[in-house]
Motif scaffolding. Structure first.
Motif, PDB file in Angstrom:
ATOM      1  N   MET A   1      35.878  46.195  10.801  1.00  0.00           N
ATOM      2  CA  MET A   1      36.612  45.066  10.237  1.00  0.00           C
ATOM      3  C   MET A   1      36.599  43.853  11.177  1.00  0.00           C
ATOM      4  N   ARG A   2      36.680  44.110  12.499  1.00  0.00           N
ATOM      5  CA  ARG A   2      36.681  42.968  13.413  1.00  0.00           C
ATOM      6  C   ARG A   2      35.305  42.308  13.456  1.00  0.00           C
ATOM      7  N   ASP A   3      34.254  43.102  13.307  1.00  0.00           N
ATOM      8  CA  ASP A   3      32.917  42.521  13.241  1.00  0.00           C
ATOM      9  C   ASP A   3      32.797  41.598  12.037  1.00  0.00           C
ATOM     10  N   ARG A   4      33.369  42.015  10.932  1.00  0.00           N
ATOM     11  CA  ARG A   4      33.339  41.162   9.729  1.00  0.00           C
ATOM     12  C   ARG A   4      34.109  39.873   9.972  1.00  0.00           C
ATOM     13  N   ALA A   5      35.241  39.963  10.664  1.00  0.00           N
ATOM     14  CA  ALA A   5      36.008  38.757  10.984  1.00  0.00           C
ATOM     15  C   ALA A   5      35.180  37.806  11.845  1.00  0.00           C
ATOM     16  N   ARG A   6      34.466  38.358  12.808  1.00  0.00           N
ATOM     17  CA  ARG A   6      33.627  37.511  13.658  1.00  0.00           C
ATOM     18  C   ARG A   6      32.501  36.862  12.865  1.00  0.00           C
ATOM     19  N   GLU A   7      31.943  37.604  11.909  1.00  0.00           N
ATOM     20  CA  GLU A   7      30.899  37.036  11.058  1.00  0.00           C
ATOM     21  C   GLU A   7      31.448  35.879  10.219  1.00  0.00           C
ATOM     22  N   LEU A   8      32.643  36.067   9.690  1.00  0.00           N
ATOM     23  CA  LEU A   8      33.269  35.004   8.904  1.00  0.00           C
ATOM     24  C   LEU A   8      33.540  33.779   9.773  1.00  0.00           C
ATOM     25  N   ASP A   9      33.987  34.004  11.005  1.00  0.00           N
ATOM     26  CA  ASP A   9      34.202  32.878  11.917  1.00  0.00           C
ATOM     27  C   ASP A   9      32.903  32.157  12.246  1.00  0.00           C
ATOM     28  N   ALA A  10      31.838  32.935  12.442  1.00  0.00           N
ATOM     29  CA  ALA A  10      30.540  32.333  12.777  1.00  0.00           C
ATOM     30  C   ALA A  10      30.014  31.466  11.639  1.00  0.00           C
ATOM     31  N   ALA A  11      30.363  31.825  10.404  1.00  0.00           N
ATOM     32  CA  ALA A  11      29.890  31.078   9.243  1.00  0.00           C
ATOM     33  C   ALA A  11      30.848  29.975   8.811  1.00  0.00           C
ATOM     34  N   ASP A  12      31.970  29.851   9.491  1.00  0.00           N
ATOM     35  CA  ASP A  12      33.017  28.902   9.097  1.00  0.00           C
ATOM     36  C   ASP A  12      32.643  27.485   9.529  1.00  0.00           C
ATOM     37  N   PRO A  13      32.425  26.549   8.601  1.00  0.00           N
ATOM     38  CA  PRO A  13      32.071  25.181   8.999  1.00  0.00           C
ATOM     39  C   PRO A  13      33.205  24.446   9.720  1.00  0.00           C
ATOM     40  N   LEU A  14      34.438  24.918   9.564  1.00  0.00           N
ATOM     41  CA  LEU A  14      35.569  24.268  10.229  1.00  0.00           C
ATOM     42  C   LEU A  14      35.897  24.895  11.585  1.00  0.00           C
ATOM     43  N   ALA A  15      35.145  25.915  11.984  1.00  0.00           N
ATOM     44  CA  ALA A  15      35.436  26.624  13.228  1.00  0.00           C
ATOM     45  C   ALA A  15      35.534  25.701  14.446  1.00  0.00           C
ATOM     46  N   PRO A  16      34.661  24.686  14.600  1.00  0.00           N
ATOM     47  CA  PRO A  16      34.782  23.830  15.798  1.00  0.00           C
ATOM     48  C   PRO A  16      36.115  23.105  15.910  1.00  0.00           C
ATOM     49  N   LEU A  17      36.796  22.915  14.795  1.00  0.00           N
ATOM     50  CA  LEU A  17      38.064  22.186  14.846  1.00  0.00           C
ATOM     51  C   LEU A  17      39.173  23.001  15.488  1.00  0.00           C
ATOM     52  N   ARG A  18      39.014  24.324  15.554  1.00  0.00           N
ATOM     53  CA  ARG A  18      40.058  25.146  16.179  1.00  0.00           C
ATOM     54  C   ARG A  18      40.232  24.787  17.654  1.00  0.00           C
ATOM     55  N   ASP A  19      39.162  24.346  18.293  1.00  0.00           N
ATOM     56  CA  ASP A  19      39.249  23.975  19.706  1.00  0.00           C
ATOM     57  C   ASP A  19      39.928  22.635  19.918  1.00  0.00           C
ATOM     58  N   ARG A  20      40.287  21.966  18.845  1.00  0.00           N
ATOM     59  CA  ARG A  20      40.938  20.668  18.949  1.00  0.00           C
ATOM     60  C   ARG A  20      42.464  20.792  18.897  1.00  0.00           C
ATOM     61  N   PHE A  21      42.947  22.035  19.029  1.00  0.00           N
ATOM     62  CA  PHE A  21      44.388  22.283  19.092  1.00  0.00           C
ATOM     63  C   PHE A  21      44.746  22.829  20.467  1.00  0.00           C
ATOM     64  N   LEU A  22      45.971  22.560  20.907  1.00  0.00           N
ATOM     65  CA  LEU A  22      46.423  23.070  22.195  1.00  0.00           C
ATOM     66  C   LEU A  22      46.529  24.591  22.144  1.00  0.00           C
ATOM     67  N   PRO A  23      46.139  25.271  23.206  1.00  0.00           N
ATOM     68  CA  PRO A  23      46.284  26.728  23.243  1.00  0.00           C
ATOM     69  C   PRO A  23      47.752  27.126  23.309  1.00  0.00           C
ATOM     70  N   ALA A  24      48.027  28.337  22.845  1.00  0.00           N
ATOM     71  CA  ALA A  24      49.388  28.870  22.877  1.00  0.00           C
ATOM     72  C   ALA A  24      49.384  30.120  23.739  1.00  0.00           C
ATOM     73  N   PRO A  25      49.738  30.020  25.024  1.00  0.00           N
ATOM     74  CA  PRO A  25      49.681  31.171  25.924  1.00  0.00           C
ATOM     75  C   PRO A  25      50.499  32.349  25.406  1.00  0.00           C
ATOM     76  N   GLY A  26      49.907  33.530  25.473  1.00  0.00           N
ATOM     77  CA  GLY A  26      50.609  34.741  25.069  1.00  0.00           C
ATOM     78  C   GLY A  26      50.612  35.011  23.578  1.00  0.00           C
ATOM     79  N   VAL A  27      50.030  34.122  22.783  1.00  0.00           N
ATOM     80  CA  VAL A  27      50.008  34.309  21.338  1.00  0.00           C
ATOM     81  C   VAL A  27      48.700  34.958  20.925  1.00  0.00           C
ATOM     82  N   VAL A  28      48.793  36.109  20.291  1.00  0.00           N
ATOM     83  CA  VAL A  28      47.622  36.824  19.784  1.00  0.00           C
ATOM     84  C   VAL A  28      47.184  36.242  18.449  1.00  0.00           C
ATOM     85  N   ALA A  29      48.148  35.981  17.589  1.00  0.00           N
ATOM     86  CA  ALA A  29      47.858  35.447  16.265  1.00  0.00           C
ATOM     87  C   ALA A  29      49.030  34.586  15.818  1.00  0.00           C
TER      88      ALA A  29
END
Length: 402
Positions: A1-29
């Motif tokens: 299931m996690r491999d599938r999640a990674r595949e979905l992330d790799a195909a996500d055209p909006l994925a680069p925008l996630r790096d445009r948010f501040l990180p949240a230390p200690g937050v898993v999800a």
């Protein structure tokens, strides 16, 4: 299931925008973007620059240099990016509750012969409380539609409730509990056929699902900006008034910033022309700075791409819930056309589970009775994050059963 999640992330055209948010230390999800969006990475620098250059640099001159026009200018940007609305109909001002009061009260007063407010029993508490207060204040009646908390308001229910006494219909476009998307076009048309306007609460819609306020013929709308628009805690709300109502609607909070010439300081109140007339007090300039950063990301992504990812995120989360959590009840639509940006799942004892989730860095929120909401913000949430968060939930529930 996690491999599938990674595949979905790799195909996500909006994925680069996630790096445009501040990180949240200690937050898993972080699964609560439908309550409070994450901060855009550049916001601290932008706030610092605004304070040093705009506030300190221009001081009171900032108002004449441009701040006076921010309610309409920011409103137009929200309208273009997220509302499907032409310019000149949206302003940034106040909180959602205050704007809701102003527009609902004005709508009730449009036709003195129509004294009924039609609303549903599962609408967000503020909407119900404001309506109750206005009904008492203006001698209006409340006509309640009983709705299924696992679904939401339907066109058929509205058709059965409206009539010659209906003054206004007040509904949420996306239900706060279930995520149900109401058929805004059909419901608005039904209300209009009965001679009544509709006031839509867009707080759980804006920035997550596609809206077409002008095409749907919507009369009035309000919404917050701290969820999918990432404006920050307590960021100002927006109000929309269809252009055809500008010369008829008279909102009740007559503040100087909504006067036709606020610096005249003269006697009597004549509202400003157009949608500026629903402004009351001083515009929330500093609070708009983080919102502008969030709007830029939405403009870059495009609401159609955001909605496509929202559908994919909720579908993936639903797939995991079905596979891993068979004793959990889904309190959201399975039909993606009727499902907004969040899922609610229910199980006795979920309030205690929420505390355990937070301790392990998984942050959804809780709604009575026994509901955990999974708010999946398309610009900042990854499929892997959804997988990891629900993995922790599964582990906690399995541990409970041992």
């Amino acid at each position: 299931m996690r491999d599938r999640a990674r595949e979905l992330d790799a195909a996500d055209p909006l994925a680069p925008l996630r790096d445009r948010f501040l990180p949240a230390p200690g937050v898993v999800a972080y699964l609560d973007g439908n309550s409070l969006g994450r901060p855009v990475a550049g916001v601290p620098d932008r706030l610092d620059a605004f304070v040093r250059e705009e506030w300190a640099g221009r001081l009171i001159r900032g108002w004449t240099d441009g701040w006076m026009g921010w309610p309409e200018q920011v409103g137009d940007r929200i309208a273009a990016a997220a509302l499907g609305a032409a310019p000149g109909q949206t302003v940034l001002a106040d909180s959602t509750t205050v704007l809701l009061y102003k527009l609902l009260r004005a709508a009730v007063d449009l036709d003195p012969g129509r004294r009924e407010i039609v609303l549903d029993t599962d609408n967000f508490p503020t909407d119900r409380y404001v309506a109750e207060g206005i009904a008492a204040e203006r001698g209006a009646r409340l006509r309640w539609i009983e709705t299924d908390p696992a679904a939401g308001i339907t066109a058929e229910q509205v058709a059965a409730a409206v009539g010659p006494g209906t003054g206004v219909v007040l509904l949420s476009h996306v239900a706060y509990r279930s995520g149900w998307i109401a058929d805004a076009a059909a419901i608005t048309a039904i209300a209009h056929d009965a001679g009544a306007p509709v006031l839509w609460d867009l707080s759980h819609s804006v920035g997550s699902v596609e809206l077409e306020l002008d095409a749907w013929g919507v009369d009035l709308a309000v919404g917050c900006t701290y969820k999918y628009l990432n404006g920050g805690p307590g960021s100002p709300a927006f109000g929309y008034v269809r252009s055809g109502l500008h010369d008829r609607l008279r909102q009740p909070v007559q503040g100087w910033m909504g006067r036709h010439d606020p610096f005249e300081m003269g006697p009597g109140y004549t509202p400003a022309a157009g949608v500026r007339g629903i402004v009351s007090g001083t515009p929330p300039i500093l609070a708009a700075v983080p919102l502008l950063a969030g709007l830029e990301l939405l403009e870059e992504a495009g609401i159609a791409a955001v909605r496509a990812k929202s559908r994919a995120l909720t579908a993936y989360a639903l797939e995991l819930v079905d596979a891993w959590l068979p004793d959990v009840e889904l309190v959201s639509p399975r039909d993606p056309d009727r499902r907004g940006g969040h899922l609610t799942i229910r199980r006795p004892g979920f309030r205690d589970v929420l505390d355990a989730l937070w301790k392990r860095g998984v942050i959804p929120d809780y709604r009575e009775p026994d509901g955990i909401r999974l708010g999946l913000a398309p610009l900042s949430t990854s499929f892997t994050e959804v997988h990891d968060g629900l993995t922790v939930l599964r582990e906690l529930l399995v541990g409970e059963l041992r």
